[in-house]
Design a protein around this motif. Structure first.
Motif, PDB file in Angstrom:
ATOM      1  N   VAL A   1       0.833  -1.199   0.000  1.00  0.00           N
ATOM      2  CA  VAL A   1       0.000   0.000   0.000  1.00  0.00           C
ATOM      3  C   VAL A   1       0.869   1.251   0.000  1.00  0.00           C
ATOM      4  CG1 VAL A   1      -1.714   1.312   1.327  1.00  0.00           C
ATOM      5  CG2 VAL A   1      -1.879  -1.183   1.196  1.00  0.00           C
TER       6      VAL A   1
ATOM      7  N   LEU B   1       1.893   4.572  -3.046  1.00  0.00           N
ATOM      8  CA  LEU B   1       1.590   5.941  -2.612  1.00  0.00           C
ATOM      9  C   LEU B   1       2.865   6.773  -2.570  1.00  0.00           C
ATOM     10  CD1 LEU B   1      -0.246   8.146  -1.442  1.00  0.00           C
ATOM     11  CD2 LEU B   1       0.066   7.056   0.812  1.00  0.00           C
TER      12      LEU B   1
ATOM     13  N   ASP C   1      -1.177  12.788   1.963  1.00  0.00           N
ATOM     14  CA  ASP C   1      -2.469  12.503   2.579  1.00  0.00           C
ATOM     15  C   ASP C   1      -3.624  12.816   1.630  1.00  0.00           C
ATOM     16  OD1 ASP C   1      -4.135  11.625   4.663  1.00  0.00           O
ATOM     17  OD2 ASP C   1      -4.301  13.634   5.503  1.00  0.00           O
TER      18      ASP C   1
ATOM     19  N   SER D   1      -4.101   9.713  -0.492  1.00  0.00           N
ATOM     20  CA  SER D   1      -4.272   8.449   0.218  1.00  0.00           C
ATOM     21  C   SER D   1      -5.719   8.292   0.667  1.00  0.00           C
ATOM     22  CB  SER D   1      -3.350   8.435   1.442  1.00  0.00           C
ATOM     23  OG  SER D   1      -3.549   7.284   2.206  1.00  0.00           O
ATOM     24  N   GLN D   2      -6.290   7.162   0.351  1.00  0.00           N
ATOM     25  CA  GLN D   2      -7.650   6.850   0.784  1.00  0.00           C
ATOM     26  C   GLN D   2      -7.634   5.488   1.462  1.00  0.00           C
ATOM     27  OE1 GLN D   2     -10.105   9.103   0.449  1.00  0.00           O
ATOM     28  NE2 GLN D   2      -8.560  10.401  -0.471  1.00  0.00           N
ATOM     29  N   GLY D   3      -8.113   5.416   2.678  1.00  0.00           N
ATOM     30  CA  GLY D   3      -8.200   4.137   3.366  1.00  0.00           C
ATOM     31  C   GLY D   3      -9.298   3.276   2.743  1.00  0.00           C
TER      32      GLY D   3
ATOM     33  N   ASP E   1     -11.908   0.856   7.247  1.00  0.00           N
ATOM     34  CA  ASP E   1     -10.673   1.125   7.982  1.00  0.00           C
ATOM     35  C   ASP E   1     -10.901   2.236   9.003  1.00  0.00           C
ATOM     36  OD1 ASP E   1      -9.155  -0.710   6.612  1.00  0.00           O
ATOM     37  OD2 ASP E   1      -8.120   0.756   5.349  1.00  0.00           O
TER      38      ASP E   1
ATOM     39  N   THR F   1      -5.983   5.246   9.368  1.00  0.00           N
ATOM     40  CA  THR F   1      -5.238   4.352   8.476  1.00  0.00           C
ATOM     41  C   THR F   1      -4.626   5.081   7.294  1.00  0.00           C
ATOM     42  OG1 THR F   1      -6.649   2.509   9.122  1.00  0.00           O
ATOM     43  CG2 THR F   1      -5.361   2.223   7.116  1.00  0.00           C
ATOM     44  N   ASP F   2      -5.403   5.934   6.626  1.00  0.00           N
ATOM     45  CA  ASP F   2      -4.846   6.645   5.471  1.00  0.00           C
ATOM     46  C   ASP F   2      -3.759   7.627   5.901  1.00  0.00           C
ATOM     47  OD1 ASP F   2      -6.830   8.329   6.612  1.00  0.00           O
ATOM     48  OD2 ASP F   2      -7.052   9.415   4.733  1.00  0.00           O
ATOM     49  N   ASP F   3      -3.874   8.179   7.106  1.00  0.00           N
ATOM     50  CA  ASP F   3      -2.839   9.079   7.616  1.00  0.00           C
ATOM     51  C   ASP F   3      -1.572   8.300   7.964  1.00  0.00           C
ATOM     52  OD1 ASP F   3      -4.360  11.778   7.957  1.00  0.00           O
ATOM     53  OD2 ASP F   3      -5.685  10.224   8.729  1.00  0.00           O
TER      54      ASP F   3
ATOM     55  N   ASP G   1      -0.572   5.582   6.375  1.00  0.00           N
ATOM     56  CA  ASP G   1       0.067   5.297   5.086  1.00  0.00           C
ATOM     57  C   ASP G   1       0.739   6.542   4.510  1.00  0.00           C
ATOM     58  OD1 ASP G   1      -0.741   2.661   5.260  1.00  0.00           O
ATOM     59  OD2 ASP G   1      -2.554   2.986   4.076  1.00  0.00           O
ATOM     60  N   ALA G   2       0.067   7.687   4.605  1.00  0.00           N
ATOM     61  CA  ALA G   2       0.653   8.931   4.095  1.00  0.00           C
ATOM     62  C   ALA G   2       1.909   9.301   4.877  1.00  0.00           C
ATOM     63  CB  ALA G   2      -0.371  10.067   4.156  1.00  0.00           C
TER      64      ALA G   2
END
Length: 167
Positions: free
Chosen positions: A21, A25, A117, A120-122, A126, A130-132, A134-135
């Motif tokens: 993931v 990104l 961010d 990025s989409q969770g 989630d 979660t998306d934060d 990953d970002a």
């Protein structure tokens, strides 16, 4: 949250496993920033990402902080999401900066976090953080890694030391 050496190692393993993931990104972020700044930026492989996560966790003081911030983001969910917007941004920004290291990289990672961010989409269901997470991983790791031309040469602002010891 209880952090022990074993818990920190487990968090390292979880972050390494996020490479499918995070790496796309990270590379998407690098490509977009490269286009904005009219420069070519090297892509990052899953192996490079995992190796860099290992390096981050090899420094104990940094490792415990990264583990704590990542764990908080992984579990963070706020009913209605928007009321939690500030806290997940704060945690994500600090995580990216902590991964990147000292200045000026930490500031660049914080700025890059906000950019990543937006890309990025969770997944459905989630937690909000979660998306934060990953970002932050994408921003922090991409900032640490070479591939930007401005980082490949000596800074013209470096000043040679004056000889001798001053007392």
């Amino acid at each position: 949250m209880r952090l022990t050496p074993a818990a920190v190692a487990a968090e390292r393993d979880r972050l390494r496993e996020r490479s499918p993931v995070v790496v796309p990104l990270l590379n998407d972020t690098r490509d977009a920033l490269g286009e904005l700044f009219d420069t070519d930026v090297d892509t990052v492989s899953d192996a490079q990402y995992r190796r860099e996560v290992d390096r981050v966790f090899a420094v104990g003081d940094r490792a415990v902080n990264v583990a704590a911030l990542a764990g908080l983001l992984r579990e963070l969910d706020v009913e209605g999401d928007y009321p939690g917007f500030v806290v997940d941004e704060l945690l994500g920004r600090r995580l990216a900066a902590t991964i990147a290291g000292g200045q000026p990289l930490q500031l660049l990672a914080e700025a890059t976090f906000h950019f990543a961010d937006t890309r990025s989409q969770g997944a459905e269901g989630d937690p909000a953080g979660t998306d934060d997470l990953d970002a932050a991983l994408a921003a922090g790791v991409q900032t640490r890694l070479p591939g930007w031309s401005w980082r490949e040469s000596k800074s013209p602002f470096a000043v040679d030391p004056v000889g001798g010891d001053d007392e």
